[in-house]
Design an enzyme around this catalytic site. Structure first.
Site, PDB file in Angstrom:
ATOM      1  N   LYS A  22       0.819  -1.215   0.000  1.00  0.00           N
ATOM      2  CA  LYS A  22       0.000   0.000   0.000  1.00  0.00           C
ATOM      3  C   LYS A  22       0.864   1.282   0.000  1.00  0.00           C
ATOM      4  CE  LYS A  22      -3.685  -2.520   0.007  1.00  0.00           C
ATOM      5  NZ  LYS A  22      -3.163  -3.874   0.056  1.00  0.00           N
TER       6      LYS A  22
HETATM    7  C1  LIG Z   1      -9.590  -2.698  -1.323  1.00  0.00           C
HETATM    8  C2  LIG Z   1      -8.975  -3.536  -0.253  1.00  0.00           C
HETATM    9  N1  LIG Z   1      -9.674  -3.774   0.872  1.00  0.00           N
HETATM   10  C3  LIG Z   1      -9.179  -4.523   1.873  1.00  0.00           C
HETATM   11  C4  LIG Z   1      -7.910  -5.058   1.791  1.00  0.00           C
HETATM   12  C5  LIG Z   1      -7.422  -5.913   2.906  1.00  0.00           C
HETATM   13  O1  LIG Z   1      -6.236  -5.435   3.455  1.00  0.00           O
HETATM   14  P1  LIG Z   1      -5.216  -6.417   4.223  1.00  0.00           P
HETATM   15  O2  LIG Z   1      -4.545  -7.257   3.194  1.00  0.00           O
HETATM   16  O3  LIG Z   1      -4.271  -5.451   4.894  1.00  0.00           O
HETATM   17  O4  LIG Z   1      -5.998  -7.202   5.194  1.00  0.00           O
HETATM   18  C6  LIG Z   1      -7.127  -4.811   0.660  1.00  0.00           C
HETATM   19  C7  LIG Z   1      -5.773  -5.373   0.543  1.00  0.00           C
HETATM   20  O5  LIG Z   1      -5.213  -5.528  -0.504  1.00  0.00           O
HETATM   21  C8  LIG Z   1      -7.674  -4.037  -0.396  1.00  0.00           C
HETATM   22  O6  LIG Z   1      -6.976  -3.793  -1.511  1.00  0.00           O
END
Ligand SMILES: Cc1ncc(COP(=O)(O)O)c(C=O)c1O
Length: 257
Positions: free
Chosen positions: A196
């Site tokens: 990110k």
């Molecule tokens: C749009 C979106 N929502 C939620 C997530 C979930 O994040 P995490 O992988 O940190 O749990 C991601 C991760 O890529 C995402 O791109």
């Protein structure tokens, strides 16, 4: 001129691989050392996570932020703050990471998928088509850094009395008509996973400008434990997971900000 794409045998635009991403530097090391030397990596007794939350909120110009262990956790914290009854329908995006959807199901709610438009964000007309008498919230996903049509989404939500959650995992510090995404709906979630815009390796942050959601939001990432002064008798207020961020992530997050 050969206009074929490289994949079809045309001349490649890039001949070297992209540089390896190196998101961490001296400041991260400095703050990590500080956290370790403090002999305390627990967020409630340390200072890094608290300061990270305070400064993240300040960055977005909102009064409340709650750190957690992932973006999935941050979306779950946002949903937990809303306290939806089981069977509630949450309208969301069909193209997204599973981290958007899993928390809806964990809350015994039902994800309902609205189609996306050319920008790969949810089409407000289809959101409207998905509304039933069980709909309680719209969980928009600002995919690939593209903002959803928030004016239309907010108009639909306000006229129907629905909550709006913004999943900003892929849209940190993105502006929509001059406003930062994450500050338009009722509550917003950010992933701080390695790929990110800013990262703590894994981690999440949930923000809100609504004072009435803030306490439940913070409690939801900590087993509902009313451990803060002024929160009454120390007990478990409701069913919630442990999504606490450690001081190590807090230290890196502060440096990243
Ligand atoms: C749009 C979106 N929502 C939620 C997530 C979930 O994040 P995490 O992988 O940190 O749990 C991601 C991760 O890529 C995402 O791109």
């Amino acid at each position: 001129m050969d206009e074929r794409l490289a994949i079809d045998g045309g001349k490649p635009v890039r001949t070297e691989p992209f540089p390896v991403r190196a998101p961490f530097g001296e400041r991260e090391t400095e703050l990590l050392n500080q956290a370790v030397r403090s002999q305390n990596l627990f967020c409630h007794t340390g200072g890094m996570v608290k300061e990270f939350e305070r400064r993240f909120a300040e960055h977005y110009g909102v009064p409340h932020a709650a750190a957690s262990s992932s973006g999935t956790a941050a979306v779950h914290v946002a949903l937990g703050a809303l306290d939806l009854e089981p069977g509630s329908e949450v309208i969301t995006a069909p193209i997204t990471d599973a981290g958007t959807i899993v928390p809806i199901v964990y809350q015994n709610a039902i994800p309902v998928f609205a189609d996306v438009d050319d920008g790969c964000t949810m089409d407000p007309r289809d959101i409207e088509r998905c509304i039933t008498d069980r709909t309680r919230a719209i969980l928009v996903v600002h995919l690939f850094g593209n903002a959803c049509d928030m004016d239309a989404v907010m108009e639909i939500a306000r006229s129907r009395g629905l909550f709006v959650i913004e999943d900003c995992s892929q849209a940190h510090r993105t502006r929509y008509r001059g406003r930062l995404l994450g500050t338009i709906g009722d509550v917003a979630a950010f992933s701080l996973q390695q790929s990110k815009h800013m990262t703590t390796g894994d981690g999440g942050m949930t923000v809100t400008a609504r004072d009435d959601l803030a306490q439940r939001m913070t409690l939801f990432s900590d087993k509902g434990w009313t451990r803060k002064p002024g929160w009454g008798r120390r007990t478990y207020a409701f069913l919630a997971p442990n999504y606490r961020m450690t001081e190590l992530q807090g230290a890196v997050g502060l440096a990243q900000l």
